[in-house]
Design a protein around this motif. Structure first.
Motif, PDB file in Angstrom:
ATOM      1  N   ASP A 171      53.020  46.320  24.086  1.00 44.81           N
ATOM      2  CA  ASP A 171      54.256  47.078  24.303  1.00 44.81           C
ATOM      3  C   ASP A 171      54.678  47.800  23.021  1.00 44.81           C
ATOM      4  OD1 ASP A 171      56.425  47.747  26.210  1.00 44.81           O
ATOM      5  OD2 ASP A 171      57.661  46.759  24.688  1.00 44.81           O
ATOM      6  N   LEU A 172      54.553  47.125  21.889  1.00 45.84           N
ATOM      7  CA  LEU A 172      54.917  47.756  20.615  1.00 45.84           C
ATOM      8  C   LEU A 172      54.033  48.969  20.339  1.00 45.84           C
ATOM      9  CD1 LEU A 172      55.588  44.607  18.391  1.00 45.84           C
ATOM     10  CD2 LEU A 172      57.265  46.078  19.521  1.00 45.84           C
TER      11      LEU A 172
ATOM     12  N   ARG B 103      58.822  56.222  19.519  1.00 45.58           N
ATOM     13  CA  ARG B 103      60.090  55.497  19.379  1.00 45.58           C
ATOM     14  C   ARG B 103      60.293  55.055  17.933  1.00 45.58           C
ATOM     15  NH1 ARG B 103      62.441  50.438  22.816  1.00 45.58           N
ATOM     16  NH2 ARG B 103      64.286  50.156  21.536  1.00 45.58           N
ATOM     17  N   TRP B 104      59.202  54.673  17.281  1.00 46.57           N
ATOM     18  CA  TRP B 104      59.262  54.324  15.858  1.00 46.57           C
ATOM     19  C   TRP B 104      58.328  55.270  15.115  1.00 46.57           C
ATOM     20  CZ3 TRP B 104      58.212  49.298  18.521  1.00 46.57           C
ATOM     21  CH2 TRP B 104      59.411  48.690  18.910  1.00 46.57           C
TER      22      TRP B 104
ATOM     23  N   LEU C 291      59.821  48.525  11.718  1.00 46.86           N
ATOM     24  CA  LEU C 291      59.937  47.962  13.057  1.00 46.86           C
ATOM     25  C   LEU C 291      61.253  47.172  13.109  1.00 46.86           C
ATOM     26  CD1 LEU C 291      56.398  46.397  13.683  1.00 46.86           C
ATOM     27  CD2 LEU C 291      57.292  48.522  14.609  1.00 46.86           C
TER      28      LEU C 291
ATOM     29  N   GLU D 251      52.641  50.894  22.568  1.00 48.64           N
ATOM     30  CA  GLU D 251      53.089  51.976  23.446  1.00 48.64           C
ATOM     31  C   GLU D 251      54.338  52.658  22.888  1.00 48.64           C
ATOM     32  OE1 GLU D 251      51.402  53.395  25.904  1.00 48.64           O
ATOM     33  OE2 GLU D 251      49.879  51.970  25.248  1.00 48.64           O
ATOM     34  N   ARG D 252      55.223  51.875  22.304  1.00 44.42           N
ATOM     35  CA  ARG D 252      56.434  52.450  21.714  1.00 44.42           C
ATOM     36  C   ARG D 252      56.104  53.289  20.489  1.00 44.42           C
ATOM     37  NH1 ARG D 252      61.050  47.790  21.931  1.00 44.42           N
ATOM     38  NH2 ARG D 252      61.138  47.592  24.176  1.00 44.42           N
ATOM     39  N   ILE D 253      55.155  52.836  19.701  1.00 44.30           N
ATOM     40  CA  ILE D 253      54.732  53.611  18.528  1.00 44.30           C
ATOM     41  C   ILE D 253      54.116  54.927  18.993  1.00 44.30           C
ATOM     42  CG2 ILE D 253      53.101  53.704  16.602  1.00 44.30           C
ATOM     43  CD1 ILE D 253      53.592  50.608  16.301  1.00 44.30           C
ATOM     44  N   ARG D 254      53.207  54.840  19.963  1.00 53.05           N
ATOM     45  CA  ARG D 254      52.556  56.056  20.482  1.00 53.05           C
ATOM     46  C   ARG D 254      53.575  57.029  21.055  1.00 53.05           C
ATOM     47  NH1 ARG D 254      47.735  53.028  23.470  1.00 53.05           N
ATOM     48  NH2 ARG D 254      46.115  53.294  21.904  1.00 53.05           N
ATOM     49  N   ALA D 255      54.601  56.497  21.705  1.00 54.27           N
ATOM     50  CA  ALA D 255      55.620  57.342  22.338  1.00 54.27           C
ATOM     51  C   ALA D 255      56.596  57.933  21.319  1.00 54.27           C
ATOM     52  CB  ALA D 255      56.390  56.532  23.379  1.00 54.27           C
TER      53      ALA D 255
ATOM     54  N   GLU E  76      64.636  40.391  22.224  1.00 53.80           N
ATOM     55  CA  GLU E  76      64.270  41.413  23.199  1.00 53.80           C
ATOM     56  C   GLU E  76      63.187  40.937  24.157  1.00 53.80           C
ATOM     57  OE1 GLU E  76      62.515  45.963  23.413  1.00 53.80           O
ATOM     58  OE2 GLU E  76      63.273  45.208  21.503  1.00 53.80           O
ATOM     59  N   TYR E  77      62.170  40.260  23.626  1.00 53.80           N
ATOM     60  CA  TYR E  77      61.049  39.824  24.453  1.00 53.80           C
ATOM     61  C   TYR E  77      61.197  38.391  24.965  1.00 53.80           C
ATOM     62  CZ  TYR E  77      58.630  44.074  23.113  1.00 53.80           C
ATOM     63  OH  TYR E  77      58.285  45.382  22.947  1.00 53.80           O
TER      64      TYR E  77
END
Length: 162
Positions: A96-97, A105-106, A112, A99-103, A121-122
């Motif tokens: 999930d992290l 978000r960070w 992080l 995917e967030r990096i790729r998107a 969160e998780y």
């Protein structure tokens, strides 16, 4: 759901609920049962209550635990191997992290969220978050600065798409 005012202990009620889901096939052999943190959130119980319910199911040989991966339906990994789709919790968090990096978000070179934030969160333990971040570090997605935190690696350090 669970009746906190009942004369039946809450852990026994939870064990009965999970037992019924196993016997009905709602939770199939090899499938992960909800984690302790998931049970805490879903049922508003203490973690020790969730642990006692799982212990009762283990005593009945309805579930088995693989440390660091979860608790699964069946008497043992040999009798009911876990489903390949059931990734260990740290791998789910890591995926999930990523995917967030790729998107976006960070952003690269930005931190992080803290371990504490990711744990909340998780709904996982600190060790799970640490294993997830360690995996991302090994893969090149993040780097860690001692006593400062973990940061998204520059794009040229990211693993090649595969």
């Amino acid at each position: 759901m669970l009746d906190h005012g009942s004369s039946t202990p809450v852990y026994a009620q939870l064990a009965a609920l999970l037992r019924a889901q196993i016997k009905s096939g709602e939770l199939a052999p090899g499938q992960a049962i909800p984690s302790e943190p998931e049970m805490v959130r879903q049922y508003g119980i203490a973690r020790t209550t969730a642990r006692r319910a799982i212990g009762a199911l283990k005593d009945e040989q309805l579930v088995y635990t693989l440390p660091g991966e979860g608790t699964f339906v069946g008497s043992s990994p040999e009798a009911a191997p876990r489903e390949p789709a059931n990734l260990p919790p740290y791998r789910r968090v890591a995926a999930d992290l990523v995917e967030r990096i790729r998107a976006g978000r960070w952003q690269p070179e930005r931190p992080l969220p803290s371990e504490q934030h990711l744990m909340q969160e998780y709904g996982v333990a600190k060790e799970t978050v640490r294993r997830a971040v360690a995996l991302l570090r090994e893969q090149g997605w993040v780097y860690t600065v001692a006593r400062r935190g973990s940061y998204v690696s520059p794009v040229d350090h990211w693993p090649a798409e595969g």
